[in-house]
Design a protein around this motif. Structure first.
Motif, short mmCIF file in Angstrom:
data_model
loop_
_atom_site.label_atom_id
_atom_site.label_comp_id
_atom_site.label_asym_id
_atom_site.label_seq_id
_atom_site.Cartn_x
_atom_site.Cartn_y
_atom_site.Cartn_z
N TRP A 83 35.15 40.18 36.40
CA TRP A 83 36.52 40.51 36.74
C TRP A 83 37.19 39.39 37.53
N SER A 84 38.48 39.29 37.34
CA SER A 84 39.31 38.41 38.16
C SER A 84 40.07 39.29 39.15
N VAL A 85 39.98 38.95 40.42
CA VAL A 85 40.67 39.69 41.47
C VAL A 85 41.55 38.70 42.23
N GLU A 86 42.82 39.05 42.40
CA GLU A 86 43.74 38.19 43.14
C GLU A 86 44.35 38.96 44.30
N LEU A 87 44.51 38.25 45.42
CA LEU A 87 45.08 38.83 46.63
C LEU A 87 46.31 38.05 47.05
N ALA A 88 47.23 38.74 47.69
CA ALA A 88 48.40 38.09 48.28
C ALA A 88 48.45 38.42 49.76
N PRO A 89 48.83 37.46 50.60
CA PRO A 89 48.90 37.72 52.05
C PRO A 89 50.02 38.71 52.36
N GLU A 90 49.80 39.51 53.36
CA GLU A 90 50.79 40.52 53.76
C GLU A 90 51.24 40.23 55.18
N GLY A 91 52.43 39.64 55.31
CA GLY A 91 52.99 39.36 56.63
C GLY A 91 52.47 38.11 57.28
N GLY A 141 42.14 33.86 44.81
CA GLY A 141 41.62 34.36 43.54
C GLY A 141 40.11 34.34 43.52
N PHE A 142 39.52 35.33 42.88
CA PHE A 142 38.07 35.45 42.81
C PHE A 142 37.65 35.76 41.37
N VAL A 143 36.44 35.34 41.03
CA VAL A 143 35.78 35.77 39.80
C VAL A 143 34.52 36.50 40.22
#
Length: 439
Positions: free
Chosen positions: A221-229, A270-272
């Motif tokens: 799986w590919s997992v993506e994160l975005a910073p919050e604040g 981003g992660f794999v």
């Protein structure tokens, strides 16, 4: 801390209480008694130093890599166990109360009581503690359960050992030795508080949100994160973080994953991730918008600042994650050096970012080699494992001897590739790898 300073600093810390005891002015006991005391003091010093070798402190592990400090943590724990086991059997003087004419306890050992019982408790717990740690994969289905028990158990053994050393130890009656033990225990316990409380507190102030969860290959799986604040995180291509998705910042449910994103890209991460059980088997249930927390970055699998004439990346399976990070960063930086990627999988369905890699390989300076151990009949590429013959065929040329080599994959694969590269004359300091599975 660089490797050249880590070992000397560690040895100074371990042997400092012996030096303090030697200058305490107390007359020595018999040779066996002094040997027993020395074994106990060294064991306690090692035990307290273990708290700082957990790998979570970048000031210590940043120069050599978390895998090196973790290996030191494991091996030194076993050394401490050996010293602890022999410690009480070396004494020849009798246990008993201090004699009126012997205030420095030259003729007798500790009197029976709580201090002696505390030492006995630590003596019994430490072997069980080390054996459980060695067999944790078989004994604990969930990593966080073992981690909680490991931290609490270490604190209990350290506390019992401190009480035994300061109340029953002859040399610990000297103020310098006593305060060394006390200060070291405070630092050790604070390191636990830092990892379990302080760091999560700071993480809670810098949360992330899951923006993408996408299946990109078989069980991958590919997992993506975005910073919050906040503005995100500064890291180097090839590093990894401890990732906590869908839990409190203070939860122990976190796992280490290599970053597949490039620092020069957007602020997100981003992660794999490959399905291997526990959290990874539930990735299909993670919804976009789920809150996440990140502890990092860690690791030294980075080529930043390395001016080698070429770059070789050898990846096995999900070991492609840090390689993607490095490749994407090289492209973003406009790096013109030749780059070779050997990428091994069982079958073609496991290949991650296949189209991106094919586009990358269109550049003449880029070489992409897929290796499948269980290929389909129509496969025309390399087959088998990332064997020594294959490594020699691609990297045995003299002009590639001074390249930098980055390895990531199963431990056996990395060991085999590293040995082959060394046999081919590649300098050891040109080979970068990190491994976290040991016997």
């Amino acid at each position: 801390m660089s490797g050249r300073w880590l070992i000397p600093a560690y040895l100074c810390l371990v042997f400092l209480p012996l030096a303090l005891a030697a200058f305490s002015g107390r007359s020595p006991r018999s040779f066996l008694d002094e040997l027993g005391t020395g074994a106990g003091m060294i064991a306690f010093s090692i035990l307290l130093a273990e708290f700082l070798l957990s790998g979570r402190f970048r000031a210590i592990s940043g120069g050599v890599g978390m895998d090196v400090t973790m290996r030191m943590h494991q091996l030194f724990a076993r050394s401490a166990l050996a010293f602890v086991i022999v410690h009480p059997f070396l004494y020849s003087s009798p246990f008993g109360w201090a004699l009126p004419f012997d205030p420095t306890r030259e003729l007798t050992l500790a009197q029976p009581g709580i201090a002696l019982a505390a030492g006995a408790l630590a003596w019994v717990l430490l072997p069980a503690f080390v054996l459980v740690s060695i067999a944790r994969s078989d004994l604990f289905k969930r990593y966080e359960n073992w981690r909680l028990g490991h931290g609490l158990g270490a604190a209990l053994i350290a506390g019992a050992s401190w009480y035994h050393a300061t109340e029953a130890g002859r040399y610990s009656a000297d103020p310098a030795v006593y305060w060394f033990w006390t200060a070291s225990l405070i630092v050790a316990l604070f390191s636990l508080v830092s990892v379990y409380v302080v760091r999560p507190l700071f993480q809670s102030l810098r949360p992330w949100r899951v923006t993408t969860v996408e299946k990109v290959a078989d069980r991958t799986w590919s997992v993506e994160l975005a910073p919050e604040g906040h503005d995100g995180m500064t890291y180097k291509a090839g590093q990894f973080v401890w990732l906590n998705i869908g839990h409190s910042a203070f939860s122990l449910a976190e796992n280490p994953f290599s970053l597949a994103s490039a620092p020069a890209g957007k602020a997100g991460l981003g992660f794999v991730i490959k399905e291997l059980g526990d959290f990874t088997s539930t990735l299909d249930q993670v919804a976009e918008g789920t809150r996440a927390y990140v502890d990092g970055p860690f690791g030294h699998l980075s080529i930043d600042g390395i001016n080698a004439p070429g770059i070789a990346l050898v990846a096995g399976g999900v070991g492609i994650a840090p390689m993607l990070s490095i490749l994407r960063q090289l492209q973003a930086a406009g790096d013109q050096r030749p780059v070779s990627l050997l990428y091994g999988n069982r079958h073609a369905g496991q290949i991650v970012a296949e189209e991106e890699l094919e586009r990358w390989a269109e550049t003449p300076e880029h070489e992409l080699v897929h290796v499948l151990s269980e290929p389909e009949e129509n496969w025309s590429g390399e087959t088998g494992l990332l064997s020594s013959d294959l490594i020699e065929r691609y990297y045995g040329r003299p002009e590639r001897r001074d390249w930098v080599y980055v390895l990531c994959g199963p431990p056996d694969m990395m060991t085999s590739v590293e040995e082959t590269l060394l046999d081919l004359g590649v300098p050891g300091d040109h080979i970068l790898s990190e491994r976290f599975s040991y016997d």
